[in-house]
Scaffold this motif. Structure first.
Motif, PDB file in Angstrom:
ATOM      1  N   PHE A 128      -1.273  69.281  61.191  1.00 54.19           N
ATOM      2  CA  PHE A 128      -1.390  68.640  62.626  1.00 54.19           C
ATOM      3  C   PHE A 128       0.302  68.000  62.883  1.00 54.19           C
ATOM      4  CE2 PHE A 128      -5.907  68.788  61.637  1.00 54.19           C
ATOM      5  CZ  PHE A 128      -6.273  69.471  62.943  1.00 54.19           C
ATOM      6  N   VAL A 129       0.648  67.342  61.936  1.00 53.16           N
ATOM      7  CA  VAL A 129       2.187  66.958  61.967  1.00 53.16           C
ATOM      8  C   VAL A 129       2.857  68.127  62.755  1.00 53.16           C
ATOM      9  CG1 VAL A 129       4.201  66.298  61.131  1.00 53.16           C
ATOM     10  CG2 VAL A 129       2.003  65.261  60.304  1.00 53.16           C
ATOM     11  N   MET A 130       2.765  69.244  62.228  1.00 58.15           N
ATOM     12  CA  MET A 130       3.716  70.272  62.912  1.00 58.15           C
ATOM     13  C   MET A 130       3.048  70.736  64.169  1.00 58.15           C
ATOM     14  SD  MET A 130       5.934  71.757  60.726  1.00 58.15           S
ATOM     15  CE  MET A 130       6.072  69.857  59.992  1.00 58.15           C
ATOM     16  N   LEU A 131       1.834  70.463  64.465  1.00 62.00           N
ATOM     17  CA  LEU A 131       1.467  70.790  65.783  1.00 62.00           C
ATOM     18  C   LEU A 131       2.079  69.978  66.940  1.00 62.00           C
ATOM     19  CD1 LEU A 131      -0.210  73.228  66.851  1.00 62.00           C
ATOM     20  CD2 LEU A 131      -2.133  71.815  66.753  1.00 62.00           C
ATOM     21  N   LEU A 132       2.138  68.646  66.497  1.00 58.39           N
ATOM     22  CA  LEU A 132       2.754  67.524  67.211  1.00 58.39           C
ATOM     23  C   LEU A 132       4.187  67.716  67.544  1.00 58.39           C
ATOM     24  CD1 LEU A 132       0.553  64.371  66.055  1.00 58.39           C
ATOM     25  CD2 LEU A 132       0.330  65.712  68.238  1.00 58.39           C
ATOM     26  N   ARG A 145      -7.659  64.302  61.828  1.00 61.38           N
ATOM     27  CA  ARG A 145      -7.999  64.972  62.925  1.00 61.38           C
ATOM     28  C   ARG A 145      -8.207  64.024  64.205  1.00 61.38           C
ATOM     29  NH1 ARG A 145     -11.361  68.197  58.903  1.00 61.38           N
ATOM     30  NH2 ARG A 145     -10.202  69.799  58.515  1.00 61.38           N
ATOM     31  N   ILE A 146      -8.906  63.027  64.019  1.00 64.48           N
ATOM     32  CA  ILE A 146      -9.066  62.152  65.031  1.00 64.48           C
ATOM     33  C   ILE A 146      -7.829  61.646  65.610  1.00 64.48           C
ATOM     34  CG2 ILE A 146     -10.087  60.029  65.667  1.00 64.48           C
ATOM     35  CD1 ILE A 146     -12.384  60.663  63.817  1.00 64.48           C
ATOM     36  N   ILE A 147      -6.980  61.046  64.766  1.00 63.01           N
ATOM     37  CA  ILE A 147      -5.666  60.588  65.331  1.00 63.01           C
ATOM     38  C   ILE A 147      -4.744  61.375  66.093  1.00 63.01           C
ATOM     39  CG2 ILE A 147      -3.333  59.719  64.396  1.00 63.01           C
ATOM     40  CD1 ILE A 147      -5.705  57.582  64.322  1.00 63.01           C
ATOM     41  N   ALA A 148      -4.890  62.761  65.619  1.00 63.72           N
ATOM     42  CA  ALA A 148      -4.045  63.718  66.187  1.00 63.72           C
ATOM     43  C   ALA A 148      -4.560  64.186  67.574  1.00 63.72           C
ATOM     44  CB  ALA A 148      -3.974  65.007  65.365  1.00 63.72           C
ATOM     45  N   LEU A 149      -6.015  64.372  67.453  1.00 66.49           N
ATOM     46  CA  LEU A 149      -6.633  64.488  68.853  1.00 66.49           C
ATOM     47  C   LEU A 149      -6.215  63.443  69.911  1.00 66.49           C
ATOM     48  CD1 LEU A 149      -8.437  66.217  70.500  1.00 66.49           C
ATOM     49  CD2 LEU A 149     -10.439  65.021  69.600  1.00 66.49           C
ATOM     50  N   ILE A 150      -6.230  62.108  69.517  1.00 70.82           N
ATOM     51  CA  ILE A 150      -6.252  60.984  70.200  1.00 70.82           C
ATOM     52  C   ILE A 150      -4.627  61.059  70.964  1.00 70.82           C
ATOM     53  CG2 ILE A 150      -5.940  58.474  70.261  1.00 70.82           C
ATOM     54  CD1 ILE A 150      -8.376  58.307  68.654  1.00 70.82           C
ATOM     55  N   VAL A 151      -3.820  61.361  69.955  1.00 68.31           N
ATOM     56  CA  VAL A 151      -2.354  61.293  70.266  1.00 68.31           C
ATOM     57  C   VAL A 151      -2.107  62.540  71.326  1.00 68.31           C
ATOM     58  CG1 VAL A 151      -0.184  61.946  69.637  1.00 68.31           C
ATOM     59  CG2 VAL A 151      -1.561  60.140  68.164  1.00 68.31           C
ATOM     60  N   SER A 152      -2.541  63.474  71.236  1.00 64.67           N
ATOM     61  CA  SER A 152      -2.608  64.546  71.894  1.00 64.67           C
ATOM     62  C   SER A 152      -3.139  64.464  73.538  1.00 64.67           C
ATOM     63  CB  SER A 152      -3.032  66.268  71.439  1.00 64.67           C
ATOM     64  OG  SER A 152      -4.224  65.894  71.349  1.00 64.67           O
ATOM     65  N   LEU A 153      -4.365  63.906  73.345  1.00 69.29           N
ATOM     66  CA  LEU A 153      -5.033  63.614  74.649  1.00 69.29           C
ATOM     67  C   LEU A 153      -4.150  62.508  75.703  1.00 69.29           C
ATOM     68  CD1 LEU A 153      -8.899  63.469  73.697  1.00 69.29           C
ATOM     69  CD2 LEU A 153      -7.726  65.061  74.918  1.00 69.29           C
ATOM     70  N   PRO A 173       4.478  62.348  70.672  1.00 66.36           N
ATOM     71  CA  PRO A 173       4.004  63.379  69.749  1.00 66.36           C
ATOM     72  C   PRO A 173       4.665  62.965  68.225  1.00 66.36           C
ATOM     73  CG  PRO A 173       4.316  64.352  71.725  1.00 66.36           C
ATOM     74  CD  PRO A 173       5.190  63.320  71.876  1.00 66.36           C
ATOM     75  N   ALA A 174       6.117  62.658  68.386  1.00 71.33           N
ATOM     76  CA  ALA A 174       6.730  62.147  67.041  1.00 71.33           C
ATOM     77  C   ALA A 174       6.161  60.820  66.374  1.00 71.33           C
ATOM     78  CB  ALA A 174       8.134  62.123  67.354  1.00 71.33           C
ATOM     79  N   VAL A 175       5.725  59.898  67.380  1.00 69.46           N
ATOM     80  CA  VAL A 175       4.955  58.784  67.067  1.00 69.46           C
ATOM     81  C   VAL A 175       3.789  59.059  66.067  1.00 69.46           C
ATOM     82  CG1 VAL A 175       4.180  56.506  67.459  1.00 69.46           C
ATOM     83  CG2 VAL A 175       6.291  57.377  68.540  1.00 69.46           C
ATOM     84  N   VAL A 191       8.956  58.942  76.906  1.00 70.23           N
ATOM     85  CA  VAL A 191       7.505  58.643  76.138  1.00 70.23           C
ATOM     86  C   VAL A 191       6.965  60.344  76.236  1.00 70.23           C
ATOM     87  CG1 VAL A 191       5.080  57.926  76.477  1.00 70.23           C
ATOM     88  CG2 VAL A 191       7.332  56.448  77.215  1.00 70.23           C
ATOM     89  N   LEU A 192       6.865  61.095  77.016  1.00 69.74           N
ATOM     90  CA  LEU A 192       6.466  62.343  77.064  1.00 69.74           C
ATOM     91  C   LEU A 192       7.203  63.170  75.773  1.00 69.74           C
ATOM     92  CD1 LEU A 192       5.977  63.502  80.589  1.00 69.74           C
ATOM     93  CD2 LEU A 192       4.202  63.054  78.926  1.00 69.74           C
ATOM     94  N   ILE A 193       8.432  63.079  75.621  1.00 71.24           N
ATOM     95  CA  ILE A 193       8.814  63.836  74.514  1.00 71.24           C
ATOM     96  C   ILE A 193       8.682  63.182  73.130  1.00 71.24           C
ATOM     97  CG2 ILE A 193      11.283  64.201  73.482  1.00 71.24           C
ATOM     98  CD1 ILE A 193      12.378  64.782  76.375  1.00 71.24           C
TER      99      ILE A 193
END
Length: 534
Positions: free
Chosen positions: A116-120, A34-42, A15-17, A10-12
């Protein structure tokens, strides 16, 4: 699959999801992206905290292991695991990702979705590197990490971004090719890519079905892996790609690069070089220590004369990572724990410095120190945060930078007092270049009229910096929370190199006897068990 559930998977791949979800959104819906990326990363960060309970204090070996057959010929398996060394590196990665997303909230205005895709995807690759226990899987994630980082620099960087991105790729690929040759050689000799199994075979006598390497062969294999990791650290004189990459990268790219990507090199030395090639590691230790000490002093001296503020912080990384390499190759439990701690402390302190430099750049669009001066008057809050982080980076007691450097120097001194004496110069020099640069940027008269009206930190920036400051202080005061969980794992690595050394770590009394027993043979026992069940 071994017992441990699917937390590591899941940890790996979470972020791809998240990255896939971003790809399905409209490209101009920047706020929602931006909000979706932040929620996924948190959410990823919260998931990573669940690993702490799975790695008991004083325990060695791998936990939460996952094993599944992937490719039959050659036998490549999906094998994951976490121990005291990789635990906090994964947490550091998942912590810095949402910080990087918040730092990019306003500064990234074009190709927002792709950024943000690249960051995840970068987070996916780095977490995969720290959790992989299959040599081929490790190499796969090592290469996966390279692609998004190159795009982050090459697309969203500054004026010479393409040059810096190409240089970053060429250097990293040069090391990767050498490591791939070493991995293939080990597979041909052992018939497996499984790291614990390869390690067990290399530590088993030939008469008992193991694999004994000739000294020359072992040294060549050691160098194949070591050069790949030394480039990533980067260790002097393989460091020339780093200043360009940092200066040209966007703020988030610099934070992730300094915070976690450089640690992949030192992690590789601990996970691969020392356990797989112990005799070669001992023979090379003196030369590696010399290069580390040169890097410590050279990086600090070059940082001191830098006119570019971001390049100054970049060269400080060369100096600080030299302490990590020195602590690893001193082969002492205290220095090894200091090396692991310094990796984490550097990720927080230097990451925060890059955040602060990025905030200054957002306001003035320059990194030149001569363009600043007297900023403490219009920007008192940012000046206060900058001073706090600078003090942590130079190793002020009660802050995180002190713990790692002190443990490295203490452990190194007990083995080689000369090494520690020379390395201590880096602590003095770091105070010189950090405090002098702070004086030139924030004190004195305001020489540029533009600087008189610069806005202080916004609410978003204040939350980012306050979070980093709290973690910095907590790591400096509550360091035993981390060292208690890295002690036994660090000792098990040292026992692979020098089995005769006593257990030196400070662990709770109830854990000491078990840690003493486990640290000498747990890795071999686990690996031997795998050989039997597969």
């Amino acid at each position: 699959m071994l017992s441990g559930g699917h937390l590591l998977s899941v940890l790996i791949f979470f972020p791809a999801v998240g990255a896939l979800a971003l790809l399905l959104l409209r490209g101009d819906d920047h706020k929602f992206i931006r909000i979706i990326a932040l929620i996924v990363s948190l959410a990823e960060f919260l998931f990573s905290l669940l690993m702490i309970r799975a790695v008991p204090v004083g325990a060695t070996g791998y936990h939460l292991e996952e094993y599944a057959r992937w490719i039959d010929q050659p036998p490549i398996h999906y094998h994951l695991g976490v121990d005291g060394i990789s635990l906090f590196l994964v947490i550091l990665t998942t912590f810095l990702t949402p910080i990087s997303i918040l730092a990019s909230w306003k500064s990234i205005e074009h190709r927002v979705k792709e950024f943000f895709v690249m960051l995840l995807m970068l987070e996916l690759g780095v977490v995969g590197v720290f959790l992989s226990l299959d040599l081929f899987l490790f190499f796969l994630f090592w290469e996966v990490m390279l692609i998004p980082m190159a795009f982050l620099i090459g697309i969203w960087g500054h004026e010479r971004r393409v040059y810096a991105a190409v240089k970053f790729v060429l250097y990293t690929m040069a090391g990767s090719i050498l490591m791939l040759v070493g991995i293939i050689w080990l597979y041909n000799a052992t018939g497996t890519f499984d790291l614990p199994t390869v390690e067990a075979l290399l530590h088993t006598p030939l008469s008992q079905g193991g694999l004994e390497l000739a000294p020359r062969t072992e040294m060549l294999l050691f160098l194949a892996f070591f050069l790949a990791f030394a480039i990533k650290v980067p260790l002097f004189p393989l460091h020339t790609w780093l200043p360009d990459a940092h200066v040209e990268a966007p703020t988030a790219g610099s934070v992730m690069l300094a915070g976690v990507l450089l640690k992949m090199g030192t992690y590789g030395m601990i996970r691969f070089c020392l356990p797989l090639f112990p005799e070669a590691s001992r023979r090379a230790a003196g030369w590696v220590a010399v290069l580390a000490i040169i890097g410590i002093i050279y990086g600090a001296l070059v940082a001191m004369v830098q006119p570019n503020l971001k390049k100054l912080v970049a060269y400080s990384s060369v100096s600080h990572l030299g302490f990590v390499v020195l602590g690893i190759f001193a082969f002492h439990n205290i220095s090894m724990q200091g090396a692991v701690y310094q990796m984490l402390a550097h990720g927080i302190s230097t990451g925060a410095l890059f955040l602060l430099v990025g905030m200054l750049h957002d306001r003035r669009h320059t990194f030149e120190i001569s363009e600043y001066g007297g900023l403490a008057t219009p920007m008192p809050k940012l000046a206060a945060f900058f001073l706090f982080v600078a003090l942590s980076s130079l190793g002020l007691p009660m802050l995180n930078g002190f713990v790692g450097e002190y443990l490295v120097l203490l452990g190194t001194y007990q083995r080689h007092w000369g090494w520690a004496s020379w390395a201590a110069l880096g602590v003095i020099l770091s105070a010189c270049y950090l405090l002098w640069s702070y004086q030139r940027v924030f004190f004195g008269e305001i020489t540029q009229e533009k600087n008189r009206t610069l806005p202080d930190v916004s609410t978003r920036e204040k939350w980012i910096l306050a979070t980093m400051a709290i973690v910095t202080l907590w790591m400096g005061v509550g360091s035993t929370f981390i060292t208690a969980r890295t002690a036994a794992a660090a000792q098990s690595v040292i026992d692979e190199v020098e089995p005769q050394r006593p257990y030196e770590a400070a662990t709770p009394d109830s854990a000491k006897p078990q840690a003493k027993l486990d640290s000498s043979g747990a890795a071999k026992a686990i690996s031997s068990e795998r050989l039997g069940i597969r």
